[in-house]
Write a protein that holds these residues in place. Structure first.
Motif, PDB file in Angstrom:
ATOM      1  N   SER A 158       0.821  -1.220   0.000  1.00 14.00           N
ATOM      2  CA  SER A 158       0.000   0.000   0.000  1.00 14.00           C
ATOM      3  C   SER A 158       0.852   1.267   0.000  1.00 14.00           C
ATOM      4  N   LYS A 159       2.163   1.109   0.122  1.00 14.90           N
ATOM      5  CA  LYS A 159       3.071   2.262   0.118  1.00 14.90           C
ATOM      6  C   LYS A 159       3.752   2.472  -1.238  1.00 14.90           C
ATOM      7  N   VAL A 160       3.332   1.718  -2.270  1.00 10.64           N
ATOM      8  CA  VAL A 160       4.009   1.823  -3.566  1.00 10.64           C
ATOM      9  C   VAL A 160       3.958   3.260  -4.095  1.00 10.64           C
ATOM     10  N   PRO A 161       5.090   3.797  -4.565  1.00 11.07           N
ATOM     11  CA  PRO A 161       5.117   5.164  -5.100  1.00 11.07           C
ATOM     12  C   PRO A 161       4.839   5.194  -6.594  1.00 11.07           C
ATOM     13  N   VAL A 162       4.749   6.364  -7.147  1.00  9.75           N
ATOM     14  CA  VAL A 162       4.460   6.523  -8.576  1.00  9.75           C
ATOM     15  C   VAL A 162       5.558   5.901  -9.429  1.00  9.75           C
ATOM     16  N   GLY A 163       6.809   6.155  -9.091  1.00  8.60           N
ATOM     17  CA  GLY A 163       7.916   5.585  -9.856  1.00  8.60           C
ATOM     18  C   GLY A 163       8.507   4.385  -9.150  1.00  8.60           C
ATOM     19  N   GLY A 164       7.672   3.465  -8.758  1.00 11.76           N
ATOM     20  CA  GLY A 164       8.093   2.353  -7.921  1.00 11.76           C
ATOM     21  C   GLY A 164       9.072   1.398  -8.587  1.00 11.76           C
ATOM     22  N   SER A 165       9.895   0.770  -7.750  1.00 10.21           N
ATOM     23  CA  SER A 165      10.835  -0.248  -8.203  1.00 10.21           C
ATOM     24  C   SER A 165      10.288  -1.626  -7.812  1.00 10.21           C
TER      25      SER A 165
ATOM     26  N   SER B 251     -12.833  -1.171  -4.943  1.00 11.24           N
ATOM     27  CA  SER B 251     -12.823  -0.395  -6.189  1.00 11.24           C
ATOM     28  C   SER B 251     -13.457   0.970  -5.972  1.00 11.24           C
ATOM     29  N   ALA B 252     -14.537   0.999  -5.175  1.00 12.80           N
ATOM     30  CA  ALA B 252     -15.192   2.271  -4.875  1.00 12.80           C
ATOM     31  C   ALA B 252     -14.246   3.201  -4.107  1.00 12.80           C
ATOM     32  N   LEU B 253     -13.480   2.627  -3.179  1.00 13.58           N
ATOM     33  CA  LEU B 253     -12.524   3.438  -2.420  1.00 13.58           C
ATOM     34  C   LEU B 253     -11.439   3.995  -3.334  1.00 13.58           C
ATOM     35  N   ALA B 254     -10.917   3.135  -4.209  1.00  9.23           N
ATOM     36  CA  ALA B 254      -9.857   3.571  -5.119  1.00  9.23           C
ATOM     37  C   ALA B 254     -10.364   4.635  -6.081  1.00  9.23           C
ATOM     38  N   THR B 255     -11.545   4.406  -6.644  1.00 13.00           N
ATOM     39  CA  THR B 255     -12.107   5.351  -7.612  1.00 13.00           C
ATOM     40  C   THR B 255     -12.384   6.703  -6.981  1.00 13.00           C
ATOM     41  N   SER B 256     -12.923   6.684  -5.758  1.00 10.96           N
ATOM     42  CA  SER B 256     -13.220   7.934  -5.054  1.00 10.96           C
ATOM     43  C   SER B 256     -11.953   8.742  -4.803  1.00 10.96           C
ATOM     44  N   ARG B 257     -10.914   8.052  -4.349  1.00 12.67           N
ATOM     45  CA  ARG B 257      -9.645   8.734  -4.064  1.00 12.67           C
ATOM     46  C   ARG B 257      -9.022   9.297  -5.340  1.00 12.67           C
ATOM     47  N   THR B 258      -9.025   8.514  -6.397  1.00 10.73           N
ATOM     48  CA  THR B 258      -8.445   8.968  -7.664  1.00 10.73           C
ATOM     49  C   THR B 258      -9.226  10.153  -8.233  1.00 10.73           C
TER      50      THR B 258
ATOM     51  N   VAL C  69      -4.201  16.873  -9.866  1.00  7.26           N
ATOM     52  CA  VAL C  69      -3.035  16.026  -9.641  1.00  7.26           C
ATOM     53  C   VAL C  69      -2.791  15.220 -10.920  1.00  7.26           C
ATOM     54  N   PRO C  70      -1.551  15.050 -11.372  1.00  4.54           N
ATOM     55  CA  PRO C  70      -1.273  14.264 -12.589  1.00  4.54           C
ATOM     56  C   PRO C  70      -1.885  12.853 -12.482  1.00  4.54           C
ATOM     57  N   PRO C  71      -2.399  12.324 -13.608  1.00  5.33           N
ATOM     58  CA  PRO C  71      -3.065  11.013 -13.593  1.00  5.33           C
ATOM     59  C   PRO C  71      -2.268   9.886 -12.943  1.00  5.33           C
ATOM     60  N   PRO C  72      -0.949   9.724 -13.233  1.00 11.12           N
ATOM     61  CA  PRO C  72      -0.226   8.626 -12.576  1.00 11.12           C
ATOM     62  C   PRO C  72      -0.259   8.740 -11.048  1.00 11.12           C
ATOM     63  N   GLU C  73      -0.114   9.948 -10.524  1.00 10.16           N
ATOM     64  CA  GLU C  73      -0.144  10.143  -9.079  1.00 10.16           C
ATOM     65  C   GLU C  73      -1.549   9.905  -8.534  1.00 10.16           C
ATOM     66  N   ALA C  74      -2.559  10.352  -9.280  1.00  9.02           N
ATOM     67  CA  ALA C  74      -3.940  10.154  -8.832  1.00  9.02           C
ATOM     68  C   ALA C  74      -4.295   8.669  -8.788  1.00  9.02           C
ATOM     69  N   LEU C  75      -3.894   7.930  -9.832  1.00  6.19           N
ATOM     70  CA  LEU C  75      -4.147   6.486  -9.857  1.00  6.19           C
ATOM     71  C   LEU C  75      -3.430   5.792  -8.705  1.00  6.19           C
ATOM     72  N   THR C  76      -2.183   6.161  -8.486  1.00  2.00           N
ATOM     73  CA  THR C  76      -1.412   5.534  -7.409  1.00  2.00           C
ATOM     74  C   THR C  76      -2.041   5.803  -6.050  1.00  2.00           C
ATOM     75  N   ALA C  77      -2.525   7.006  -5.852  1.00  2.00           N
ATOM     76  CA  ALA C  77      -3.176   7.338  -4.583  1.00  2.00           C
ATOM     77  C   ALA C  77      -4.408   6.456  -4.359  1.00  2.00           C
ATOM     78  N   GLY C  78      -5.174   6.223  -5.432  1.00  2.00           N
ATOM     79  CA  GLY C  78      -6.341   5.357  -5.314  1.00  2.00           C
ATOM     80  C   GLY C  78      -5.952   3.926  -4.996  1.00  2.00           C
TER      81      GLY C  78
ATOM     82  N   GLN D 107      -3.242   2.942  -3.510  1.00  2.00           N
ATOM     83  CA  GLN D 107      -2.698   2.902  -2.151  1.00  2.00           C
ATOM     84  C   GLN D 107      -3.829   2.783  -1.124  1.00  2.00           C
ATOM     85  N   ARG D 108      -4.864   3.565  -1.320  1.00  2.00           N
ATOM     86  CA  ARG D 108      -5.981   3.517  -0.371  1.00  2.00           C
ATOM     87  C   ARG D 108      -6.663   2.148  -0.409  1.00  2.00           C
TER      88      ARG D 108
END
Length: 500
Positions: free
Chosen positions: A361-368, A427-434, A442-451, A453-454
């Motif tokens: 749940s801590k994965v970042p946008v540019g994750g390894s 999915s509802a939680l992720a979609t709401s957050r994104t 917020v840029p789409p990659p960051e918005a998707l990642t935030a969703g 993560q939640r």
């Protein structure tokens, strides 16, 4: 030589698993289970290509996955009871044939409607196959053999979810998406041949006038409506009248079903089965645990493809270490069960999986992959293997032979509802957050990642909750169970259900 039709009532001192026939029997039943489990996830990575080739709309593409889950979960209880009443070998063969024909139809589909229809029928075939196969396992093997066999089955169940994504990526990037369905054909043909070779014809001819047709209609309708509503909830909204009405209708149908079963002389679901110590708690643990695990695969796959830009085959190969982890954990867990029992393994596995998903749940946008995903995936894989092995054993322990199909169906019905419920809620939680992030520019990659993560954090919490429910399960070490003693114990207990 021990035969594959040995029952608990006719146990001998010989070990069935010590014979070639016993090993082949276990391999066959686990292969059938793997086939059913893997088809719930094998299409995920291939969905974009399917959509392009067959002209799916974005909204309808989800039914390639959801259609299978809908009929799989909706008809599971009916399939399990049919195996007990009409013969397990008979229902297993029929389900495998249905599964094979629908897989062939889906693989050759020329339209989106044809593919979705094939997946609906494929789910029906799986709902016949899985409880029949698991009940054959629990009635074929006894004592420590049964314990080991259930451990292998549980490991296969956990492994299939990860392998499905791996195979889906390899096949769709290789010979093409159609092979994620066509690959089932040779396996099904071989399975039918082996079923006839290894199992005697156990067909029965029950008096159809005594069948609980009302219960069958109520349970199947209630389960179909429940799974359908959960699948559609993220699209139409949880507060929408359609969702509320669907959930209310499903609950009403299932409540009427329980009342009908309490009064029926020949119930589809004998409520006495819930008097078996720990069975209900094991099934609930399965439901909650699967809700977290299946959703983890879903969001992690989306993260790799939509944020990190992984190809289909790279996404599939990323799950390879997880597959090894599940296999190792299943082998270790099956050995631990005989020493410490199912409950500690179940609790420990759920907590381990929860910790792994929390890491993810801590994965970042540019994750390894090596630093951000692999450690969490491995922790989750060890927990997944332990949970599936222990839950499968606990949920089938102490079940009389004539209710083995029913117990198998209950466990897998809870699994399907858990998967649908988890995907719908998270999915509802992720979609709401994104959506909120995108609204704030917020840029789409960051918005998707935030969703993601939640949603993954919620999956982690869900798995921790499964550990709490696991504390209420029975702690079996695979001891021999006398079916008559179980029946006598059930008869001595009074139940509130009798007064309904």
């Amino acid at each position: 030589m021990a035969t594959a039709t040995t029952t608990p009532e006719a146990e001998t001192d010989a070990s069935a698993l010590g014979t070639r026939r016993g090993k082949l029997t276990l391999a066959l039943l686990c292969t059938i289970a793997f086939l059913d489990f893997v088809d719930a996830s094998i299409v995920n990575v291939a969905l974009p290509t399917m959509g392009e080739d067959l002209g799916f709309s974005v909204q309808n593409l989800q039914w390639v996955v959801s259609g299978y889950l809908l009929t799989y979960g909706g008809f599971m209880l009916l399939g399990g009871r049919a195996a007990d009443l009409f013969g397990r070998q008979r229902i297993l063969v029929a389900g495998t044939v249905v599964f094979a024909l629908s897989s062939l139809t889906g693989g050759l589909a020329q339209s989106s409607g044809m593919l979705v229809a094939a997946r609906l029928v494929q789910g029906l075939g799986a709902a016949m196959m899985l409880p029949a196969a698991l009940s054959l396992l629990t009635t074929t093997f006894t004592g420590t053999d049964r314990h080991k066999a259930l451990g292998v089955w549980g490991g296969v169940a956990g492994l299939a979810s990860a392998v499905g994504v791996l195979l889906g990526g390899v096949l769709s990037d290789g010979p093409g998406w159609r092979w994620v369905l066509l690959v089932n054909e040779p396996v099904c043909i071989a399975a039918v041949i082996c079923i006839y070779l290894l199992f005697e014809d156990d067909r029965r001819h029950p008096d159809l006038r005594k069948l609980d047709l009302r219960g069958a209609v109520l349970s199947t309708s209630g389960m179909l409506l429940l799974v359908y509503t959960l699948v559609k909830a993220p699209d139409v909204g949880w507060g929408a009248g359609r969702t509320v009405a669907g959930l209310a209708g499903a609950v009403a149908l299932l409540v009427i079903f329980v009342a009908n079963e309490a009064r029926s002389a020949n119930p589809l679901l004998p409520l006495s089965i819930f008097r078996i110590k720990g069975l209900a708690a094991a099934n609930v643990t399965q439901l909650i645990g699967v809700a977290g695990i299946i959703s983890m695969f879903f969001f992690l796959t989306l993260y790799m493809q939509n944020v990190l830009g992984y190809s289909q085959i790279k996404t599939g190969l990323a799950y390879l270490p997880l597959c090894f982890g599940v296999g190792i954990a299943a082998g270790i867990s099956s050995q631990l069960l005989a020493k410490v029992g199912t409950r500690p393994v179940m609790i420990g596995g759920a907590l381990l999986a929860s910790g792994g998903v929390f890491w993810l749940s801590k994965v970042p946008v540019g994750g390894s992959f090596l630093s951000d995903m692999l450690p969490g995936m491995m922790l989750a894989s060890f927990g997944l293997g332990a949970v599936f092995v222990s839950v499968t054993t606990a949920a089938n322990e102490g079940v009389p032979a004539d209710q083995a199909g029913l117990a198998a169906a209950l466990l897998n019905a809870f699994q399907q509802v858990g998967g649908a419920l988890g995907l719908a809620v998270f999915s509802a939680l992720a979609t709401s957050r994104t959506s909120n992030q995108l609204a704030d520019h917020v840029p789409p990659p960051e918005a998707l990642t935030a969703g993601f993560q939640r949603a993954l954090l919620a999956c982690s919490i869900c798995l921790a909750a499964a550990a709490l429910f696991a504390m209420r399960t029975s702690n079996t070490r695979g001891e021999l169970v006398d079916p008559q003693a179980v029946d006598d114990e059930q008869a001595r207990h009074t139940s509130v259900l009798d007064a309904v």
